[in-house]
Design a protein around this motif. Structure first.
Motif, PDB file in Angstrom:
ATOM      1  N   PRO A  96      30.759  31.843  44.335  1.00  0.00           N
ATOM      2  CA  PRO A  96      30.980  32.231  45.731  1.00  0.00           C
ATOM      3  C   PRO A  96      32.157  33.203  45.873  1.00  0.00           C
ATOM      4  CG  PRO A  96      30.718  29.860  45.534  1.00  0.00           C
ATOM      5  CD  PRO A  96      30.807  30.402  44.140  1.00  0.00           C
ATOM      6  N   TYR A  97      32.095  34.017  46.931  1.00  0.00           N
ATOM      7  CA  TYR A  97      33.165  34.981  47.207  1.00  0.00           C
ATOM      8  C   TYR A  97      34.542  34.340  47.210  1.00  0.00           C
ATOM      9  CZ  TYR A  97      30.193  38.847  48.799  1.00  0.00           C
ATOM     10  OH  TYR A  97      29.301  39.870  48.867  1.00  0.00           O
ATOM     11  N   SER A  98      34.627  33.149  47.758  1.00  0.00           N
ATOM     12  CA  SER A  98      35.933  32.506  47.957  1.00  0.00           C
ATOM     13  C   SER A  98      36.644  32.159  46.650  1.00  0.00           C
ATOM     14  CB  SER A  98      35.768  31.237  48.794  1.00  0.00           C
ATOM     15  OG  SER A  98      34.880  30.357  48.137  1.00  0.00           O
ATOM     16  N   LEU A  99      35.930  32.107  45.533  1.00  0.00           N
ATOM     17  CA  LEU A  99      36.547  31.738  44.261  1.00  0.00           C
ATOM     18  C   LEU A  99      37.060  32.938  43.461  1.00  0.00           C
ATOM     19  CD1 LEU A  99      34.097  28.978  43.017  1.00  0.00           C
ATOM     20  CD2 LEU A  99      36.254  28.712  44.228  1.00  0.00           C
ATOM     21  N   VAL A 100      36.806  34.149  43.940  1.00  0.00           N
ATOM     22  CA  VAL A 100      37.221  35.343  43.217  1.00  0.00           C
ATOM     23  C   VAL A 100      38.332  36.027  44.004  1.00  0.00           C
ATOM     24  CG1 VAL A 100      36.443  37.573  42.324  1.00  0.00           C
ATOM     25  CG2 VAL A 100      34.925  35.613  42.261  1.00  0.00           C
ATOM     26  N   ALA A 101      39.404  36.423  43.306  1.00  0.00           N
ATOM     27  CA  ALA A 101      40.544  37.038  43.968  1.00  0.00           C
ATOM     28  C   ALA A 101      40.179  38.385  44.578  1.00  0.00           C
ATOM     29  CB  ALA A 101      41.699  37.203  42.986  1.00  0.00           C
ATOM     30  N   GLN A 102      39.440  39.208  43.852  1.00  0.00           N
ATOM     31  CA  GLN A 102      39.043  40.528  44.348  1.00  0.00           C
ATOM     32  C   GLN A 102      37.535  40.673  44.210  1.00  0.00           C
ATOM     33  OE1 GLN A 102      41.449  42.977  41.825  1.00  0.00           O
ATOM     34  NE2 GLN A 102      43.186  42.883  43.217  1.00  0.00           N
ATOM     35  N   PRO A 103      36.775  40.210  45.221  1.00  0.00           N
ATOM     36  CA  PRO A 103      35.320  40.205  45.076  1.00  0.00           C
ATOM     37  C   PRO A 103      34.686  41.583  45.056  1.00  0.00           C
ATOM     38  CG  PRO A 103      35.958  39.465  47.257  1.00  0.00           C
ATOM     39  CD  PRO A 103      37.212  39.612  46.463  1.00  0.00           C
ATOM     40  N   TYR A 104      35.374  42.610  45.555  1.00  0.00           N
ATOM     41  CA  TYR A 104      34.773  43.938  45.591  1.00  0.00           C
ATOM     42  C   TYR A 104      35.248  44.831  44.449  1.00  0.00           C
ATOM     43  CZ  TYR A 104      33.036  42.474  50.054  1.00  0.00           C
ATOM     44  OH  TYR A 104      32.389  41.786  51.024  1.00  0.00           O
ATOM     45  N   ALA A 105      35.956  44.263  43.476  1.00  0.00           N
ATOM     46  CA  ALA A 105      36.356  45.021  42.295  1.00  0.00           C
ATOM     47  C   ALA A 105      35.104  45.332  41.472  1.00  0.00           C
ATOM     48  CB  ALA A 105      37.359  44.231  41.469  1.00  0.00           C
ATOM     49  N   ALA A 106      35.164  46.402  40.710  1.00  0.00           N
ATOM     50  CA  ALA A 106      33.986  46.879  39.970  1.00  0.00           C
ATOM     51  C   ALA A 106      33.325  45.834  39.086  1.00  0.00           C
ATOM     52  CB  ALA A 106      34.369  48.105  39.160  1.00  0.00           C
ATOM     53  N   PRO A 107      34.067  45.049  38.283  1.00  0.00           N
ATOM     54  CA  PRO A 107      33.347  44.102  37.428  1.00  0.00           C
ATOM     55  C   PRO A 107      32.743  42.922  38.191  1.00  0.00           C
ATOM     56  CG  PRO A 107      35.711  44.066  36.951  1.00  0.00           C
ATOM     57  CD  PRO A 107      35.468  45.113  37.979  1.00  0.00           C
ATOM     58  N   ALA A 108      33.281  42.587  39.357  1.00  0.00           N
ATOM     59  CA  ALA A 108      32.805  41.410  40.085  1.00  0.00           C
ATOM     60  C   ALA A 108      31.646  41.734  41.019  1.00  0.00           C
ATOM     61  CB  ALA A 108      33.945  40.780  40.877  1.00  0.00           C
ATOM     62  N   TYR A 109      31.684  42.882  41.641  1.00  0.00           N
ATOM     63  CA  TYR A 109      30.677  43.212  42.640  1.00  0.00           C
ATOM     64  C   TYR A 109      29.349  43.542  41.972  1.00  0.00           C
ATOM     65  CZ  TYR A 109      28.458  45.159  46.738  1.00  0.00           C
ATOM     66  OH  TYR A 109      27.599  45.382  47.768  1.00  0.00           O
ATOM     67  N   ASP A 110      28.280  42.946  42.470  1.00  0.00           N
ATOM     68  CA  ASP A 110      26.951  43.159  41.914  1.00  0.00           C
ATOM     69  C   ASP A 110      25.965  43.260  43.069  1.00  0.00           C
ATOM     70  OD1 ASP A 110      24.692  43.317  40.404  1.00  0.00           O
ATOM     71  OD2 ASP A 110      24.866  41.335  39.505  1.00  0.00           O
ATOM     72  N   LYS A 111      25.247  44.366  43.151  1.00  0.00           N
ATOM     73  CA  LYS A 111      24.296  44.579  44.247  1.00  0.00           C
ATOM     74  C   LYS A 111      23.145  43.583  44.198  1.00  0.00           C
ATOM     75  CE  LYS A 111      25.080  49.514  44.749  1.00  0.00           C
ATOM     76  NZ  LYS A 111      24.492  50.854  44.613  1.00  0.00           N
ATOM     77  N   LYS A 112      22.829  43.077  43.003  1.00  0.00           N
ATOM     78  CA  LYS A 112      21.702  42.162  42.849  1.00  0.00           C
ATOM     79  C   LYS A 112      22.080  40.707  43.103  1.00  0.00           C
ATOM     80  CE  LYS A 112      19.465  45.099  39.455  1.00  0.00           C
ATOM     81  NZ  LYS A 112      19.013  45.226  38.068  1.00  0.00           N
ATOM     82  N   ALA A 113      23.358  40.451  43.364  1.00  0.00           N
ATOM     83  CA  ALA A 113      23.816  39.077  43.589  1.00  0.00           C
ATOM     84  C   ALA A 113      23.278  38.567  44.924  1.00  0.00           C
ATOM     85  CB  ALA A 113      25.332  39.017  43.584  1.00  0.00           C
ATOM     86  N   PRO A 114      22.996  37.269  45.008  1.00  0.00           N
ATOM     87  CA  PRO A 114      22.554  36.698  46.284  1.00  0.00           C
ATOM     88  C   PRO A 114      23.660  36.822  47.336  1.00  0.00           C
ATOM     89  CG  PRO A 114      22.223  35.157  44.475  1.00  0.00           C
ATOM     90  CD  PRO A 114      23.007  36.294  43.946  1.00  0.00           C
ATOM     91  N   PRO A 115      23.313  36.772  48.608  1.00  0.00           N
ATOM     92  CA  PRO A 115      24.338  36.880  49.658  1.00  0.00           C
ATOM     93  C   PRO A 115      25.396  35.791  49.525  1.00  0.00           C
ATOM     94  CG  PRO A 115      22.138  37.007  50.591  1.00  0.00           C
ATOM     95  CD  PRO A 115      21.979  36.667  49.149  1.00  0.00           C
TER      96      PRO A 115
END
Length: 152
Positions: A96-115
């Motif tokens: 979930p977004y809440s567990l990642v410090a920077q969810p929109y950083a390049a390695p974390a963000y994935d267009k195919k990830a569920p909402p």
């Protein structure tokens, strides 16, 4: 040690003298990402995973491509069985977004990830180390240098 403790100790020694007991598996939940397109794919994966020994339940969310297996199973065996169906399978890579410090950083963000989910990235991401150029003459006459007196 009381009488009961001594008796229990002796009975354990006698009963386990020639037998090796397997360690009981823990009840766990294994989440997989499995590529499924239709009801037939979903049924095939569900039947294959339900046939594993120790499986208590198999839940499939086809919209998220997520399979949740609960039971006394090992993660590697579940993954291997899912791959044996011919479908592309991997351990669930999202958190979930809440567990990642920077969810929109390049390695974390994935267009195919569920909402509401991003890729699970380790916190030990290597950052560029800042190196400072130090003049060799400064350290030559420093108080920290034990040979400074010999130079002077």
């Amino acid at each position: 040690m009381g009488v009961a403790g001594t008796l229990e100790y002796l009975s354990d020694l006698i009963s386990s003298s020639g037998h090796k007991y397997k360690k009981k598996k823990q009840l766990q939940t294994v989440e997989l990402k499995v590529r499924m397109d239709c009801d037939g794919c979903e049924l095939k994966v569900k039947k294959a995973l339900a046939s594993l020994s120790g499986v208590k339940s198999v839940n499939i969310n086809r919209k998220q491509q997520k399979v949740t297996v609960t039971g006394y199973v090992e993660t590697n065996k579940v993954l291997k069985k899912a791959k044996s169906t011919g479908k592309r399978a991997e351990i669930w890579p999202y958190v979930p977004y809440s567990l990642v410090a920077q969810p929109y950083a390049a390695p974390a963000y994935d267009k195919k990830a569920p909402p509401g989910y991003v890729r699970n990235v380790e916190n030990n991401v290597t950052t560029a180390a800042v190196t400072r150029y130090e003049d060799p003459y400064i350290s030559l006459f420093s108080d920290d240098n034990p040979n400074a007196c010999s130079v002077m």
